[in-house]
Design an enzyme around this catalytic site. Structure first.
Site, mmCIF file in Angstrom:
data_model
loop_
_atom_site.group_PDB
_atom_site.id
_atom_site.type_symbol
_atom_site.label_atom_id
_atom_site.label_comp_id
_atom_site.label_asym_id
_atom_site.label_seq_id
_atom_site.Cartn_x
_atom_site.Cartn_y
_atom_site.Cartn_z
ATOM 1 N N CYS A 221 0.882 -1.175 0.000
ATOM 2 C CA CYS A 221 0.000 0.000 0.000
ATOM 3 C C CYS A 221 0.917 1.221 0.000
ATOM 4 C CB CYS A 221 -0.980 -0.029 1.174
ATOM 5 S SG CYS A 221 -0.259 -0.252 2.807
ATOM 6 N N ARG A 226 -2.491 -0.821 5.634
ATOM 7 C CA ARG A 226 -3.652 -1.478 5.054
ATOM 8 C C ARG A 226 -3.353 -2.907 4.601
ATOM 9 N NH1 ARG A 226 -5.345 3.679 1.367
ATOM 10 N NH2 ARG A 226 -3.082 4.002 1.535
#
Length: 266
Positions: A221, A226
């Site tokens: 990411c 994430r």
């Protein structure tokens, strides 16, 4: 779902009296104190185990610093840790990944978050009494770690590994690793229940993007938060060849790595 990786609220409720099951709340301290928390939970806020000062290392806090956090929380290396937040599990998943990297054998993610728990189970404002421990970390050797760096990512690109970008559409279109597919980490969450979708639904969602257990997968990411959630979910589904690009796009761009941009069929 593999309960050694992700546990349901009902599973945790049935183990609240087990002294070897330690619950970690990674929300901000004011949420832990002011809103309430799961019974017996200790507070280890997200910012305390994230260090943005060393780009080459990503945002890991260091083994000794992390061990001090766990020791202060009264956690032993043999304990089963269950982590939760109130953001669909993404911050708690980062805790899980960090604990795995530093050698904790049994660390799990609560399916859902504080709000999901609060719908059917009691919370408390009482802070548990804990006795600090002398926690000794046991960091994984590089060959055993899911984390990979820039050179390994370059090599994975050459052998046609599947790169999975867990960011939002506009971020993906601005810059992405060559050939990457986009899979927003939030797609696995049922917005109504705040828990993960069924295993069958998850497998269908992933397969639709070509994310299947037979592929070598590299997750990234921007700063490796994430992808922590996606990594935990894939692990719980039995995916075995999954790599975690800790430096993510931040490191890749700092090294002038090749990128693609613009819209693609999603």
């Amino acid at each position: 779902m593999d309960e050694s990786v992700i546990v349901s609220p009902d599973w945790l409720a049935a183990h609240l009296d087990d002294p070897t099951v330690r619950i970690v709340d990674v929300r901000d301290a004011w949420e832990y104190d002011g809103i309430g928390h799961l019974p017996g939970a200790v507070t280890i806020p997200f910012d305390s185990y994230r260090d943005d000062s060393d780009v080459d290392r990503g945002t890991l806090p260091g083994a000794e610093a992390f061990a001090e956090l766990l020791g202060d929380a009264g956690i032993d290396p043999d304990d089963t840790i269950v982590a939760y937040d109130d953001t669909h599990g993404v911050f708690a998943a980062r805790f899980v990944l960090t604990a795995i990297e530093y050698g904790h054998d049994d660390v799990r993610l609560l399916d859902g978050d504080y709000s999901a728990w609060n719908r059917e189970h009691e919370t408390t404002s009482e802070t548990p009494d804990v006795e600090s421990t002398d926690y000794e970390p046991d960091p994984l050797e590089p060959e055993a770690s899911p984390l990979v760096g820039y050179d390994a990512v370059e090599a994975a690109l050459e052998r046609d590994a599947l790169f999975v970008d867990t960011r939002e559409q506009d971020e993906f279109e601005e810059a992405r690793l060559p050939g990457a597919v986009r899979f927003d980490w939030r797609e696995v969450v049922d917005e109504e229940t705040r828990q993960l979708k069924s295993e069958a639904e998850l497998e269908d969602l992933l397969a639709a993007r070509g994310i299947t257990p037979d592929r070598e997968i590299v997750l990234y990411c921007n700063t490796a938060r994430r992808i922590s959630h996606t990594y935990v979910v894939l692990t719980a589904l039995g995916y075995e060849d999954v790599h975690f690009y800790e430096g993510s796009l931040t490191e890749w761009l700092d090294h002038d790595g090749a990128v693609e941009s613009g819209p693609v069929d999603d």
